[in-house]
Design an enzyme around this catalytic site. Structure first.
Site, PDB file in Angstrom:
ATOM      1  N   LYS A 126       3.902  -7.466   9.097  1.00  0.00           N
ATOM      2  CA  LYS A 126       4.213  -6.040   9.005  1.00  0.00           C
ATOM      3  C   LYS A 126       5.442  -5.766   9.851  1.00  0.00           C
ATOM      4  CE  LYS A 126       2.309  -2.301   7.187  1.00  0.00           C
ATOM      5  NZ  LYS A 126       1.362  -2.210   6.053  1.00  0.00           N
ATOM      6  N   ASP A 166       5.962   1.055   3.190  1.00  0.00           N
ATOM      7  CA  ASP A 166       4.764   1.615   3.816  1.00  0.00           C
ATOM      8  C   ASP A 166       5.163   3.073   4.102  1.00  0.00           C
ATOM      9  OD1 ASP A 166       2.037   0.535   5.053  1.00  0.00           O
ATOM     10  OD2 ASP A 166       2.801   1.978   6.485  1.00  0.00           O
TER      11      ASP A 166
END
Ligand code: GLU
Length: 445
Positions: A126, A166
């Site tokens: 991430k 995201d």
């Protein structure tokens, strides 16, 4: 908890004491896998859990850029490459003012098990930045994305690490990031980023995938109880990409969706959310949710909190972490909620999760229920590798099949461990065992 598991958790707390969301994510996984660890002394012998909770690589970098007023701004960029036992690191980039190392580590840790659940050969990672896109012009967004990529490009690659979107990163940002990656590397490497435009390597259904998948997961949970979404009253939080397509899919399956929200408040629309109006305000105009109430008759706007006080059959938290606490869970349970399916990452606090489970509310944790987004990213990678572009029907068919498998695998594991319908346990153990087996097979690396 198994004593080895407890020891590992205590070390995590000691080593990085100021990372509450990361601790929360690790605790939830360790608690669930404790029973699986009892059966495998080789995990302790190979210090597998210590390796699992420590990212393989963490990159933190400066992102200086110049705003439209000629002022120099300095943000911080992150990429946490958490685990590559099952494939190249895969996971989104979040641009939001709340981003720090703790947030990226919690998201990266969740991503490992989520990606394992999809069974598509993707590791977990991430990244993101504390850059706040609110109120920034299109050229500022472009300059920021370009500057961010001037460092990130040396760490990623289609066989190494494949970022996507995201919160705060959608198709526009992926376009600017890809453009700079191509310029820096002199390679049109489609598979290096997912969530691309359909014009140059993106996949149909990627935009819809997370929200659609969350609703499909809810449908699978209801199916076990012989129920469907038809006629159910649904409360959704958030109004970004996940929420919009959760509303759309729930409506396609006959549900009545009555709320959406953003950080300023939420709207109640008893006639059912008008998805086209929502898309116009959020995707085209990038406006605030209050405008929805201003433009549609009979809609009420409530500032501040989230919509959990609204009585419903199904709750879909699709905004952000820890947006639904024990008080909210109590209210939802009192109002008769039957199922909760998490579109966001870790939106329910641990107390809220316990309360849902004690009250026998069907509870689909994010790492299973919102895996449709990353699963469709892996389908995008599959299309890029073969230079193919699938039809909407084909991509949606594959997504539906993957979501069903995730549900069924998690359910089967929950039964195997004597807790049928405990999807937290089922998802965590299923994902963990896939990663753990690969780590054992690959040695101490
Ligand atoms: N950010 C999304 C997630 O939380 C998608 C990641 C991806 O497509 O790589 O799973």
């Amino acid at each position: 908890m198994n004593p080895y598991v407890e020891e590992v958790y205590d070390d995590v707390l000691k080593r990085d004491p100021n990372e509450p969301e990361f601790h929360q994510a690790v605790h939830e996984v360790l608690e669930s896998i404790s029973l699986a660890v009892d059966k495998h002394p080789e995990y302790q012998e190979t210090r597998l859990l210590e390796r699992l909770v420590e990212p393989e690589r963490q990159i933190i970098f400066r992102v200086p850029w110049v705003d439209d007023n000629g002022e120099v701004q300095v943000n911080r960029g992150y990429r946490v490459e958490f685990n590559s036992a099952l494939g190249p690191y895969k996971g989104g980039l979040r641009f939001h003012k709340s981003v720090n190392r703790n947030i990226i580590k919690f998201l990266g840790f969740e991503q490992i098990f989520k990606n394992a659940l999809t069974a598509q050969g993707i590791g977990g990672g991430k990244g993101g930045s504390d850059f706040d896109p609110h109120g920034r012009s299109d050229t500022e967004i472009m300059r920021f994305c370009q500057q961010f990529m001037t460092e990130l490009y040396r760490h990623i690659g289609e066989q190494t690490d494949v970022p996507a979107g995201d919160i705060g990163v959608g198709g526009r940002e992926i376009g600017y990031l890809f453009g700079m990656y191509k310029r820096l590397t002199n390679r049109f490497e489609s598979g290096v980023l997912t969530g691309k435009s359909l014009n140059w390597g993106g996949s149909l259904v990627r935009t819809e995938a997370t929200g659609y998948g969350t609703v499909l997961f809810a449908q699978s949970m209801l199916d076990v109880k012989g129920e469907t979404l038809d006629g159910k009253r649904v409360v959704v939080s958030g109004s970004g990409n996940v929420s919009i397509y959760a509303v759309e899919k729930a409506q396609q399956l006959g549900a009545d969706v009555v709320t959406v929200s953003d950080s300023s408040g939420w709207v109640l629309d008893e006639d059912g959310i008008d998805v086209e109006l929502l898309k116009q305000i959020k995707e085209v105009e990038r406006g605030r949710i209050k405008e929805y109430a201003d433009r549609k008759k009979g809609v009420k706007f409530f500032s501040g909190s989230r919509p959990w006080e609204v009585p419903c059959d199904i709750a879909l938290p699709c905004a952000t972490q820890n947006e639904l606490n024990d008080k909210d869970a109590k209210r939802l349970i009192e109002n008769g909620v039957k199922a909760v399916s998490e579109g966001a990452n870790m939106p329910s606090t641990p107390d809220a999760v316990d309360m849902f489970q004690e009250a026998d509310v069907l509870f689909g944790p994010g790492k299973a229920a919102n895996a449709g987004g990353v699963a469709t990213s892996a389908l995008e990678m599959e299309q890029n590798a073969s230079r193919a572009s699938w039809s909407f029907e084909k991509a949606e068919g594959r997504l539906t099949e993957i979501m069903k498998n995730i549900h069924d695998d998690a359910y089967a594991t929950s039964e195997e461990y004597g807790r049928p319908g405990d999807y937290v346990l089922g998802a965590n153990i299923t994902g963990f065992e896939r990663v753990a087996t690969a780590m054992l097979e690959q040695g101490i690396v």
